[in-house]
Write a protein that holds these residues in place. Structure first.
Motif, mmCIF file in Angstrom:
data_model
loop_
_atom_site.group_PDB
_atom_site.id
_atom_site.type_symbol
_atom_site.label_atom_id
_atom_site.label_comp_id
_atom_site.label_asym_id
_atom_site.label_seq_id
_atom_site.Cartn_x
_atom_site.Cartn_y
_atom_site.Cartn_z
ATOM 1 N N VAL A 129 -1.474 -14.055 2.452
ATOM 2 C CA VAL A 129 -2.289 -13.148 1.642
ATOM 3 C C VAL A 129 -3.743 -13.616 1.634
ATOM 4 O O VAL A 129 -4.675 -12.812 1.763
ATOM 5 N N LYS A 130 -3.942 -14.922 1.506
ATOM 6 C CA LYS A 130 -5.290 -15.480 1.507
ATOM 7 C C LYS A 130 -6.017 -15.152 2.813
ATOM 8 O O LYS A 130 -7.193 -14.767 2.806
ATOM 9 N N LYS B 166 -9.293 0.283 -3.993
ATOM 10 C CA LYS B 166 -8.078 -0.463 -4.318
ATOM 11 C C LYS B 166 -6.922 -0.081 -3.404
ATOM 12 O O LYS B 166 -6.179 -0.956 -2.929
ATOM 13 N N GLU B 167 -6.761 1.201 -3.132
ATOM 14 C CA GLU B 167 -5.635 1.659 -2.314
ATOM 15 C C GLU B 167 -5.698 1.059 -0.908
ATOM 16 O O GLU B 167 -4.683 0.625 -0.357
ATOM 17 N N ARG B 168 -6.895 1.065 -0.319
ATOM 18 C CA ARG B 168 -7.049 0.506 1.024
ATOM 19 C C ARG B 168 -6.806 -1.008 1.017
ATOM 20 O O ARG B 168 -6.173 -1.556 1.909
ATOM 21 N N PHE B 169 -7.326 -1.666 -0.007
ATOM 22 C CA PHE B 169 -7.185 -3.115 -0.114
ATOM 23 C C PHE B 169 -5.707 -3.500 -0.217
ATOM 24 O O PHE B 169 -5.242 -4.421 0.455
ATOM 25 N N ILE B 170 -4.962 -2.781 -1.061
ATOM 26 C CA ILE B 170 -3.540 -3.063 -1.243
ATOM 27 C C ILE B 170 -2.766 -2.779 0.044
ATOM 28 O O ILE B 170 -1.902 -3.555 0.449
ATOM 29 N N LEU C 113 -3.210 -5.453 2.534
ATOM 30 C CA LEU C 113 -2.424 -6.654 2.238
ATOM 31 C C LEU C 113 -0.929 -6.438 2.491
ATOM 32 O O LEU C 113 -0.150 -7.382 2.450
ATOM 33 N N GLY C 114 -0.528 -5.197 2.750
ATOM 34 C CA GLY C 114 0.870 -4.900 3.031
ATOM 35 C C GLY C 114 1.735 -4.841 1.786
ATOM 36 O O GLY C 114 2.942 -5.109 1.848
#
Length: 275
Positions: free
Chosen positions: A48-49, A177-181, A184-185
């Motif tokens: 994740v990092k 937020k949606e794209r970021f999440i 991250l999968g």
């Protein structure tokens, strides 16, 4: 050896020896499985990092390119063309902005972001603090997650632009937020079939805002790994959903006790029959 089994307390000794062996094996199963699951969570946290670092890297590249072009008076009226090209090669960004004198003067793409044009960031004290922090660090600094003026929730990363030894303004990127999440999968509440997740971003001093505010998972217990990312002031928490180390060791332990008891009872019955 046969004479030992005829001994009066042979069954007791056999029970003690066998139960000791099985409980020792159960302890090894406990420690091995627990260490394996801890390593599993640590690896996922590192994954994740790395994904967050990739998003930060793309953001830094885009904002620094815009900043350099303005600092050397190369951008002129070509913001849209340059921003379009940058977004094409940086798939994790939703928009690129220009901020001058604390006012947003350009956003690409403009469609869906019309409300950002002309917005004065000084109207929100929280924006002022984060922008000043970006200036003091002289590097890309993210604010968020917060409600975006164009709608939705997301992050804004701002990079200070210095022209002729004076703060000209900021180049900025927007990551929803949606794209970021999705990047991250993860799903919208911060979990998948194996792990629970929480990602916190520092905001307003020591306050940390959770990305998954609907996730009420207790990250203080269980198989959990937490790490801090100085770049951007992120805290990453990962928790294993269904740890098995305790279950497997208990099953083997109970099985060992039952086996030891049955074996010693059979031995005791055999000795009585032999009399």
């Amino acid at each position: 050896m046969l004479r030992f089994f005829q001994y009066k307390y042979a069954a007791v000794w056999v029970f003690v020896i066998v139960v000791t062996i099985t409980q020792t094996v159960a302890w090894f199963i406990y420690t091995f499985e627990k260490s394996r699951e801890i390593e599993l969570v640590q690896n996922e946290s590192e994954h994740v990092k790395q994904r967050i670092e990739a998003a930060l890297s793309q953001s830094n590249n885009a904002t620094s390119i815009i900043a350099i072009m303005i600092e050397h008076d190369l951008l002129k009226d070509h913001f849209e063309e340059v921003a379009k090209e940058l977004l094409k090669h940086n798939e994790y960004l939703d928009a690129i902005q220009l901020v001058r004198d604390m006012v947003i003067i350009n956003t690409y793409p403009l469609k869906g972001n019309e409300q950002t044009i002309g917005y004065d960031l000084t109207t929100d004290n929280e924006h002022i603090r984060e922008i000043m922090l970006s200036s003091s660090l002289n590097s890309l600094h993210f604010e968020g997650p917060f409600k975006l003026r164009q709608g939705g929730v997301g992050f804004v990363g701002r990079y200070p632009i210095i022209q002729h030894d004076t703060l000209w303004g900021y180049s900025a990127v927007v990551i929803k937020k949606e794209r970021f999440i999705r990047f991250l999968g993860l799903d919208s509440i911060g979990m998948n079939k194996s792990f629970f997740y929480q990602i916190k971003k520092q905001q307003a001093g020591n306050k940390y805002i959770a990305l998954f505010n609907e996730n009420v998972t207790n990250f203080s217990t269980g198989i959990v790994h937490e790490q801090y990312m100085p770049i951007g002031d992120w805290i990453i928490q990962v928790k294993l959903r269904n740890p098995v180390y305790l279950k497997r060791s208990i099953i083997f332990s109970l099985g060992g006790i039952v086996f030891s008891l049955i074996f010693s009872l059979l031995l005791h019955c055999k000795r009585i029959q032999a009399k």
